[in-house]
Write a protein that holds these residues in place. Structure first.
Motif, PDB file in Angstrom:
ATOM      1  N   UNK A  15       2.011  -7.423 -10.093  1.00  0.00           N
ATOM      2  CA  UNK A  15       0.840  -6.547 -10.108  1.00  0.00           C
ATOM      3  C   UNK A  15      -0.203  -7.051  -9.126  1.00  0.00           C
ATOM      4  N   UNK A  16      -1.019  -6.114  -8.657  1.00  0.00           N
ATOM      5  CA  UNK A  16      -2.161  -6.427  -7.801  1.00  0.00           C
ATOM      6  C   UNK A  16      -3.361  -5.699  -8.386  1.00  0.00           C
ATOM      7  N   UNK A  17      -4.378  -6.463  -8.781  1.00  0.00           N
ATOM      8  CA  UNK A  17      -5.605  -5.881  -9.317  1.00  0.00           C
ATOM      9  C   UNK A  17      -6.703  -6.109  -8.291  1.00  0.00           C
ATOM     10  N   UNK A  18      -7.105  -5.024  -7.635  1.00  0.00           N
ATOM     11  CA  UNK A  18      -8.102  -5.129  -6.576  1.00  0.00           C
ATOM     12  C   UNK A  18      -9.497  -4.928  -7.142  1.00  0.00           C
ATOM     13  N   UNK A  19     -10.388  -5.864  -6.812  1.00  0.00           N
ATOM     14  CA  UNK A  19     -11.793  -5.732  -7.139  1.00  0.00           C
ATOM     15  C   UNK A  19     -12.550  -5.366  -5.877  1.00  0.00           C
ATOM     16  N   UNK A  21     -14.324  -7.384  -3.890  1.00  0.00           N
ATOM     17  CA  UNK A  21     -14.141  -8.364  -2.811  1.00  0.00           C
ATOM     18  C   UNK A  21     -12.846  -9.165  -2.934  1.00  0.00           C
ATOM     19  N   UNK A  22     -12.331  -9.295  -4.146  1.00  0.00           N
ATOM     20  CA  UNK A  22     -11.158 -10.135  -4.397  1.00  0.00           C
ATOM     21  C   UNK A  22     -10.037  -9.311  -5.020  1.00  0.00           C
ATOM     22  N   UNK A  23      -8.822  -9.846  -4.933  1.00  0.00           N
ATOM     23  CA  UNK A  23      -7.663  -9.240  -5.588  1.00  0.00           C
ATOM     24  C   UNK A  23      -6.940 -10.338  -6.365  1.00  0.00           C
ATOM     25  N   UNK A  24      -6.469  -9.992  -7.550  1.00  0.00           N
ATOM     26  CA  UNK A  24      -5.681 -10.911  -8.368  1.00  0.00           C
ATOM     27  C   UNK A  24      -4.229 -10.443  -8.274  1.00  0.00           C
ATOM     28  N   UNK A  25      -3.364 -11.349  -7.806  1.00  0.00           N
ATOM     29  CA  UNK A  25      -1.957 -11.001  -7.564  1.00  0.00           C
ATOM     30  C   UNK A  25      -1.086 -11.822  -8.512  1.00  0.00           C
ATOM     31  N   UNK A  26      -0.304 -11.130  -9.362  1.00  0.00           N
ATOM     32  CA  UNK A  26       0.658 -11.798 -10.242  1.00  0.00           C
ATOM     33  C   UNK A  26       2.026 -11.721  -9.587  1.00  0.00           C
ATOM     34  N   UNK A  27       2.705 -12.888  -9.547  1.00  0.00           N
ATOM     35  CA  UNK A  27       4.013 -12.981  -8.903  1.00  0.00           C
ATOM     36  C   UNK A  27       5.016 -13.563  -9.885  1.00  0.00           C
ATOM     37  N   UNK A  28       6.177 -12.914 -10.021  1.00  0.00           N
ATOM     38  CA  UNK A  28       7.273 -13.459 -10.824  1.00  0.00           C
ATOM     39  C   UNK A  28       8.166 -14.257  -9.879  1.00  0.00           C
ATOM     40  N   UNK A  40      -8.563 -12.637  -1.091  1.00  0.00           N
ATOM     41  CA  UNK A  40      -9.517 -11.591  -0.744  1.00  0.00           C
ATOM     42  C   UNK A  40      -8.821 -10.233  -0.779  1.00  0.00           C
ATOM     43  N   UNK A  41      -9.604  -9.221  -1.085  1.00  0.00           N
ATOM     44  CA  UNK A  41      -9.049  -7.864  -1.093  1.00  0.00           C
ATOM     45  C   UNK A  41      -8.533  -7.500   0.299  1.00  0.00           C
ATOM     46  N   UNK A  42      -9.263  -7.948   1.328  1.00  0.00           N
ATOM     47  CA  UNK A  42      -8.852  -7.687   2.704  1.00  0.00           C
ATOM     48  C   UNK A  42      -7.467  -8.266   2.987  1.00  0.00           C
ATOM     49  N   UNK A  43      -7.205  -9.487   2.497  1.00  0.00           N
ATOM     50  CA  UNK A  43      -5.888 -10.102   2.696  1.00  0.00           C
ATOM     51  C   UNK A  43      -4.809  -9.309   1.973  1.00  0.00           C
ATOM     52  N   UNK A  44      -5.083  -8.882   0.747  1.00  0.00           N
ATOM     53  CA  UNK A  44      -4.110  -8.095  -0.014  1.00  0.00           C
ATOM     54  C   UNK A  44      -3.787  -6.794   0.714  1.00  0.00           C
ATOM     55  N   UNK A  45      -4.814  -6.167   1.280  1.00  0.00           N
ATOM     56  CA  UNK A  45      -4.605  -4.924   2.020  1.00  0.00           C
ATOM     57  C   UNK A  45      -3.835  -5.185   3.318  1.00  0.00           C
ATOM     58  N   UNK A  48      -0.295  -5.563   2.695  1.00  0.00           N
ATOM     59  CA  UNK A  48       0.288  -4.396   2.006  1.00  0.00           C
ATOM     60  C   UNK A  48       0.924  -4.800   0.683  1.00  0.00           C
ATOM     61  N   UNK A  49       0.254  -5.674  -0.070  1.00  0.00           N
ATOM     62  CA  UNK A  49       0.816  -6.141  -1.339  1.00  0.00           C
ATOM     63  C   UNK A  49       0.817  -5.023  -2.371  1.00  0.00           C
ATOM     64  N   UNK A  50       1.950  -4.870  -3.033  1.00  0.00           N
ATOM     65  CA  UNK A  50       2.114  -3.881  -4.091  1.00  0.00           C
ATOM     66  C   UNK A  50       3.220  -4.380  -5.015  1.00  0.00           C
ATOM     67  N   UNK A  51       3.300  -3.795  -6.188  1.00  0.00           N
ATOM     68  CA  UNK A  51       4.363  -4.154  -7.125  1.00  0.00           C
ATOM     69  C   UNK A  51       5.721  -4.026  -6.433  1.00  0.00           C
ATOM     70  N   UNK A  52       6.536  -5.077  -6.569  1.00  0.00           N
ATOM     71  CA  UNK A  52       7.875  -5.068  -5.982  1.00  0.00           C
ATOM     72  C   UNK A  52       7.975  -5.737  -4.621  1.00  0.00           C
ATOM     73  N   UNK A  53       6.830  -6.074  -4.013  1.00  0.00           N
ATOM     74  CA  UNK A  53       6.848  -6.732  -2.704  1.00  0.00           C
ATOM     75  C   UNK A  53       7.402  -8.150  -2.832  1.00  0.00           C
ATOM     76  N   UNK A  54       8.382  -8.496  -2.014  1.00  0.00           N
ATOM     77  CA  UNK A  54       8.912  -9.868  -1.980  1.00  0.00           C
ATOM     78  C   UNK A  54       7.904 -10.743  -1.242  1.00  0.00           C
ATOM     79  N   UNK A  55       7.572 -11.884  -1.829  1.00  0.00           N
ATOM     80  CA  UNK A  55       6.591 -12.794  -1.234  1.00  0.00           C
ATOM     81  C   UNK A  55       7.074 -14.234  -1.333  1.00  0.00           C
TER      82      UNK A  55
END
Length: 69
Positions: A15-19, A21-28, A40-45, A48-55
Motif C-alpha cells: 500500500x501507498x498512503x499519500x499525505x 508532503x509525505x507518503x507511507x509505503x508498506x512493502x511485503x 516524500x510524496x514527490x519520491x513516491x510519485x 510511480x509506486x502503487x500496490x503490486x509494484x516490485x521494489x
C-alpha cells in the motif's frame, strides 16, 4: 542498478498512503514479513509506486538499531 548499500531486500508494495508532503509505503518482503517506509510524496510519485509494484528495500547499516529482550 549497482549500489554500495549491502542491505538490499526484494519486495512488493502492499500500500501507498499519500499525505500532503509525505507518503507511507508498506512493502511485503519475499519471506512474507512487511516493512514500512516514509518517503516524500514527490519520491513516491516519481517512482510511480502503487500496490503490486516490485521494489528493492535498501537499508543503510548506520540506520539500523538492534535490541534484546
Amino acid at each position: 542498478m549497482r549500489l554500495s548499500t549491502r542491505n538490499q531486500l526484494d519486495g512488493t508494495v502492499v500500500s501507498v498512503t499519500r499525505g500532503e508532503a509525505m507518503a507511507v509505503v508498506r512493502v511485503r518482503l519475499t519471506g512474507g514479513d512487511e516493512i514500512t517506509s516514509s518517503i516524500t510524496r514527490e519520491a513516491a510519485d516519481d517512482l510511480d509506486l502503487a500496490e503490486g509494484t516490485a521494489v528493492k528495500v535498501l537499508i543503510k547499516a548506520t540506520e539500523v538499531t538492534l535490541g534484546i529482550e
